[in-house]
Design an enzyme around this catalytic site. Structure first.
Site, PDB file in Angstrom:
ATOM      1  CD  GLU A  76     -33.433 -10.601  43.803  1.00  0.00           C
ATOM      2  OE1 GLU A  76     -33.665  -9.588  43.726  1.00  0.00           O
ATOM      3  OE2 GLU A  76     -34.216 -11.358  43.322  1.00  0.00           O
TER       4      GLU A  76
ATOM      5  CD  GLU B 239     -37.136  -8.557  46.574  1.00  0.00           C
ATOM      6  OE1 GLU B 239     -37.165  -9.124  47.690  1.00  0.00           O
ATOM      7  OE2 GLU B 239     -36.111  -8.389  45.933  1.00  0.00           O
TER       8      GLU B 239
END
Ligand code: 3HC
Ligand code: NAI
Length: 700
Positions: free
Chosen positions: A110, A130
């Site tokens: 990210e 995640e």
């Protein structure tokens, strides 16, 4: 070089500022990393001589995401958040380039997506894993990734959690250039090119084109939901990811980011996330053996011999062939050898047909395989794995032979499911070289490998096999010697209860449904049909022939899926179990012949009997030191038997229920149903002391 925080340094070279993170072992984005990045950015933007900025990590990898240990630590400063860092990167006044090696994962990827450009070495991997921690990408991943890759591919990547290669990332526009030589040199050169060519400060937030398709066809989200429903059953995060991407398509960028944050927090506060995050550390703990330090010397395994080309021998061989390690496959007869070699070849051909490997790969792997009927062919290999029938006398005779033939230092392993490794080792002149390597079926697919440590197995041999496990992509867990080791011993405890329920209370379908609903991929009877009912069947030597349902089914030719039926029927080419009225009638007759009056019992009791019997066995296993720590048991049951990770693991689940309440239930069950369910001493002890399995030595 200027140090900005505990982990981040600043270096300006030839008009390019390099922010260097060094946070061993894996550069997790701890708060001091985030703070260092913010400070470095500010410094670079304020420095007139700097025209571009490169983010670089020292050590083995680029950022693999947030520091997971901070999740449960309220004492760590929250600010600057990863989202805050990314906002600063994206809005920087000078071009920022991420230089990726190793793994750019989670918050790490990210962060890279917040940079204006990304370069990577060919071996780099990029992913948003995640979901495996029960959460969603929470620093813009669900909003930015679809803008780069399109909705479908982004959803696939985020709901699977699996990374992609640098080459794929290049094809998808996720990285801008692959650097073949030194990464930092390449990244700096790239940054200079951005400046000299006057390239824009490219912001992923501004990209809209790849969202158009999904805007026009919102039903695609439901199609995607259906396509992953089976594999994500019971997990919370996959649905939250889909919802977040739906919002990313519908809402303005900043609103979508806020929405993502809310969903992230919702997931993060869920019991599923806590369980999955526990499991992340459990897996890493389970790899460690307290008296075998990391620097224990290991032997090189460059060639392998496998004895027995049956179900297991074939699958085991493929593990090594897939990694370029030559295998000599030994059989008792030409016919069995031809069959075994043929199955391996067919497997590779089918994998190639599905496009998972090339025809060339398949050929190359087969070229590393040699069949033989002569034990002398094993004289020079570094490791032998015996996978003949489960028969102690046969195994002993095999080990006597290999002891005479194999070179000194060769590791001698057995793939036995239940038998005593010490007894096998005792027939050789080198028990220190003997070990159990218990693969699970299908051995080329299942990740688990129990490493059975014999009384005399040397630390060097143990360390060699642990390293080997990692090299061939297995999750290797060390266990001690007892009947069935950890996994199958606990399975036997559950089996005893399910068989008792079958005889006295319920039909296979009801029992299986309860176990399926708990989160397992299938129930105990469907599982036995899959494995084959005749595995371990003693035929004429079966005790209690008239009341042994498995025996009666086998003698009727119902040996599981492979014969079209077992406890259930199966239609040609289908693995869906269909209840069979005759089998149910047979079960009722058996109960009657055994003088049992069948009666319904609460479903809750049925579930608890099966699960708590496993918990009880786990306590005995720990008490006997067969597993070093509770985490090892959890890892074995997740990877070997499909325990749902959103419930953490067997012992983690027991801790959540509370050991006192489990002991109380077991006491009642032992009186009402089965004296074997008497609580184990360790379980009682922990309950009395108000302790959990996690508090019992060495757990995460
Ligand atoms: N935070 C804290 N510790 C971490 C960590 C992390 N993100 N990733 C790894 N570690 C620790 C491990 O616990 C282990 O510690 P130990 O030596 O004390 O047991 C050590 O680093 C080495 O890890 P591995 O044994 O796993 O090393 P490998 O080389 O086999 O693998 C890896 C490296 C691929 C980076 C692997 O560790 C990994 O997959 N890490 C987790 C990646 C991940 O899940 N990222 C997402 C985090 S959540 C997030 O970013 C949220 C965001 O969206 C807001
Ligand atoms: P299998 O019956 O499919 O294969 C055994 C093979 O060994 C046969 O091909 C046979 O011809 C060969 N063989 C017998 N004696 C031999 C000898 N003296 N020399 C060379 N080859 C010989 O059996 P399977 O299922 O592969 O099991 C093998 C071992 O693996 C057993 O110990 C079993 O308990 C264990 N195991 C089995 C699992 C399974 O799910 N099938 C899972 C984990 C372990």
């Amino acid at each position: 070089m200027k140090k900005l925080s505990q982990s981040v340094s600043y270096d300006a070279r030839d008009g390019v500022a390099v922010l260097i993170s060094n946070n061993p072992p894996v550069n997790a984005m701890s708060y001091h990393v985030r703070q260092g990045l913010v400070d470095g950015l500010e410094m670079a933007q304020g420095d007139e001589d700097v025209q571009a900025i490169v983010i670089h990590c020292e050590g083995r990898t680029f950022f693999p995401g947030m520091d997971i240990t901070e999740f449960a630590n309220p004492n760590v400063p929250e600010a600057p958040t990863t989202t805050g860092v990314i906002e600063k990167l994206e809005s920087a006044s000078k071009p920022v380039v991420a230089a990726i090696h190793g793994t750019a994962l989670g918050g790490g990827l990210e962060t890279a997506l917040g940079c204006h450009y990304r370069v990577a070495v060919p071996s780099a991997k990029l992913g948003l894993p995640e979901v495996k921690l029960g959460i969603i990408p929470g620093a813009g991943g669900t909003v930015r990734l679809p803008r780069v890759m399109g909705v479908q591919k982004a959803l696939e990547m985020m709901t699977s959690g699996n990374p992609i290669s640098a080459k794929q990332a290049l094809d998808e526009g996720l990285v801008d250039e692959i650097v073949e030589g030194d990464l930092l040199t390449g990244a700096i050169a790239f940054a200079k090119k951005v400046v000299s060519e006057n390239k824009p400060l490219a912001k992923i937030r501004d990209l809209e084109e790849k969202l158009e398709g999904a805007r026009e066809n919102p039903a695609a989200f439901d199609d995607f939901r259906k396509s992953i429903a089976r594999r994500t059953r019971g997990f919370k995060a996959p649905e939250a990811i889909i919802r977040s991407v739906e919002a990313a398509v519908r809402l303005p960028f900043d609103d979508a980011i806020r929405n993502e944050r809310e969903l992230f927090v919702e997931c993060q506060n869920s019991p599923e996330a806590r369980a999955q995050q526990y499991f992340f550390f459990a897996e890493r703990q389970a790899k460690k053996v307290s008296d075998v330090p990391k620097d224990t010397s290991t032997r090189e395994i460059k060639s392998v011999g496998v004895i027995g080309a049956g179900t297991m021998g074939g699958g085991i061989s493929m593990n090594f062939l897939n990694r370029g390690i030559p295998v000599t496959l030994l059989e008792a007869t030409q016919e069995a050898l031809d069959r075994g070699l043929g199955i391996i070849e067919k497997n590779y051909a089918s994998t190639a047909k599905k496009g998972r490997i090339t025809e060339e790969d398949a050929k190359q792997r087969m070229s590393l395989l040699t069949g033989s009927l002569d034990y002398q062919a094993l004289s020079a290999v570094d490791l032998v794995i015996e996978a003949v029938f489960e028969d102690m006398d046969l195994k002993k005779s095999v080990f006597e032979r290999i002891d005479k033939i194999c070179k000194p230092g060769c590791v001698l392993a057995s793939n036995t499911s239940y038998l005593n490794i010490n007894e096998i080792a005792a027939v050789t002149s080198r028990p220190q070289d003997v070990i159990g390597l218990h693969f699970f079926s299908p051995a080329n697919v299942m990740r688990l490998m129990e490493i059975v440590r014999g009384e005399q197995t040397s630390k060097e041999v143990l360390a060699t096999c642990m390293k080997l496990g990692t090299d061939i992509g297995k999750v290797a867990v060390v266990v001690g010697v007892c009947r069935g080791f950890v996994g199958n011993r606990i399975l036997s405890a559950r089996m005893r209860q399910s068989e008792d329920l079958l005889l006295k209370n319920a039909m296979p379908k009801e029992i299986d449904q309860i176990v399926f609903d708990f989160g397992f991929p299938m129930g105990p009877f469907a599982m036995r049909d899959l494995a084959g009912l005749d595995i371990g069947w003693l035929r004429e030597d079966t005790p209690d022939k008239d009341t042994n349902i498995r025996h009666l089914l086998c003698t009727r030719g119902r040996r599981g899926q492979k014969t079209g039926g077992g406890f259930y029927d199966y239609q040609e080419g289908s693995r869906t179990p269909i209840p069979n009225a005759e089998v149910e009638q047979l079960i009722e007759e058996v109960s009657k012949n055994a003088g049992i009056t069948r009666r319904e019992i609460p479903q809750e009791d049925m579930l608890k009997r099966m699960i708590y019997a496993m918990v009880n066995e786990a306590a005995k296993i720990l008490d006997e030191g067969i597993a070093q720590r509770a985490a090892a048991i959890d890892v074995i049951w997740v990877y070997g038997y499909g325990w749902p990770t959103y419930r953490g693991g067997l012992t983690y689940y027991a801790d959540q229920i509370g050991l006192t309440s489990i002991v109380e239930d077991l006491e009642r069950f032992s009186k009402e149903y089965d004296p074997e369910l008497e609580p184990a001493p360790l379980l009682r002890e922990l309950a009395q002391e108000g302790k959990s399995f996690r508090e019992y030595g060495g757990n995460p």
